[in-house]
Design a protein around this motif. Structure first.
Motif, mmCIF file in Angstrom:
data_model
loop_
_atom_site.group_PDB
_atom_site.id
_atom_site.type_symbol
_atom_site.label_atom_id
_atom_site.label_comp_id
_atom_site.label_asym_id
_atom_site.label_seq_id
_atom_site.Cartn_x
_atom_site.Cartn_y
_atom_site.Cartn_z
ATOM 1 N N ASP A 13 -15.177 -10.195 19.741
ATOM 2 C CA ASP A 13 -14.055 -9.386 20.225
ATOM 3 C C ASP A 13 -12.731 -9.785 19.588
ATOM 4 N N ASN A 14 -12.780 -10.496 18.459
ATOM 5 C CA ASN A 14 -11.552 -10.868 17.747
ATOM 6 C C ASN A 14 -11.073 -9.724 16.862
ATOM 7 N N ASP A 60 -12.041 -20.126 16.837
ATOM 8 C CA ASP A 60 -12.030 -18.701 16.508
ATOM 9 C C ASP A 60 -10.678 -18.244 15.968
ATOM 10 N N ASP A 132 -3.169 -15.908 21.042
ATOM 11 C CA ASP A 132 -3.734 -15.786 22.383
ATOM 12 C C ASP A 132 -2.691 -16.027 23.477
ATOM 13 N N HIS A 170 -7.376 -10.466 20.349
ATOM 14 C CA HIS A 170 -8.649 -10.075 20.954
ATOM 15 C C HIS A 170 -8.564 -8.686 21.576
ATOM 16 N N TYR A 172 -9.351 -7.349 24.588
ATOM 17 C CA TYR A 172 -9.636 -7.641 25.989
ATOM 18 C C TYR A 172 -9.059 -6.585 26.930
#
Length: 253
Positions: A13-14, A60, A132, A170, A172
């Protein structure tokens, strides 16, 4: 001349980001989540990679540094914490800047997810790469930092111009939208959640977002307005944020 951003999905999901300074033709990658994917995209584009800009040390985000560097000769730039995983050619911290040709990236301190996390802000093009720290409708977990540190970091990002495009690392957003609906009944949040669900159904990315959109709908930036709902009425803003973050950490929706 402007900065061109090439975004592509990788890992589970990156997102990977390659950027090119059009004045010089030099390119950088923001983090190295997947070295193979980055090198394939570079080959397709025909770009010359000069820099690797790491936001933090997690594998990641920095795990592909050495493979990409070996293949391209790019210099590795990032916060000191990256050396927990791999070597750096240049260490940066909040208040520094990095040049990619004629594009100037201001380094913004954004610790909380990790202690030394940084973001890269191209003020001329109104673009920010935030790793992030800030997500569309979300924010990173506090793996190393404390709520007051993360809240301060989010406020530094929120102080950027509303039209700033925000590239988070990501996809998300659908999960973040489900949580947002559980703590915030503002009509703008409901409307955005609906748009997010529809975009994901179509297979479309929800990144980039903008600072203005996040200030209007992100429950972590809206934490002071949600204080009563999360049991933090009358508390300082960072404690309201902490309550929202704690609620997300156990959310199962």
């Amino acid at each position: 001349m402007p900065l061109t951003v090439h975004q592509f999905p990788c890992l589970e999901d990156n997102y990977g980001f390659l950027v090119r300074d059009e004045a010089s033709g030099l390119a950088a990658c923001i983090d190295t989540p997947d070295a193979g994917a980055i090198l394939r995209e570079l080959s397709k584009l025909g770009w010359t990679l000069a820099l690797i800009l790491n936001t933090h040390w997690h594998p990641d985000h920095a795990g592909g540094n050495q493979e990409v560097k070996a293949a391209t000769g790019a210099q590795v730039v990032g916060p000191a914490e990256v050396t927990r995983l791999t070597s750096l050619d240049r260490e940066v911290r909040g208040g520094d800047h990095v040049m990619l040709g004629e594009t100037r990236f201001e380094v913004i301190e954004s610790g909380g997810h990790t202690l030394g996390h940084v973001a890269y802000h191209d003020a001329a093009d109104r673009i920010a790469f935030v790793g992030d720290t800030l997500f569309a409708l979300g924010c990173g977990r506090l793996f190393e930092g404390q709520p007051d540190q993360m809240w301060a970091s989010l406020q530094r990002l929120a102080d950027l111009p509303d039209e700033t495009r925000v590239y988070c690392a990501h996809e998300y957003t659908a999960a973040n939208a489900r949580f947002a609906l559980s703590v915030d009944d503002d009509p703008a949040v409901k409307a955005r959640a609906g748009a997010v669900f529809a975009a994901r159904e179509r297979g479309e990315p929800t990144v980039p977002t903008t600072i203005g959109l996040e200030k209007a709908t992100n429950p972590f930036l809206r934490a002071p307005q949600l204080a009563e709902r999360v049991g933090a009425a009358g508390e300082p803003d960072f404690k309201a944020f902490a309550a929202v973050r704690a609620a997300k950490d156990v959310f199962k929706g």
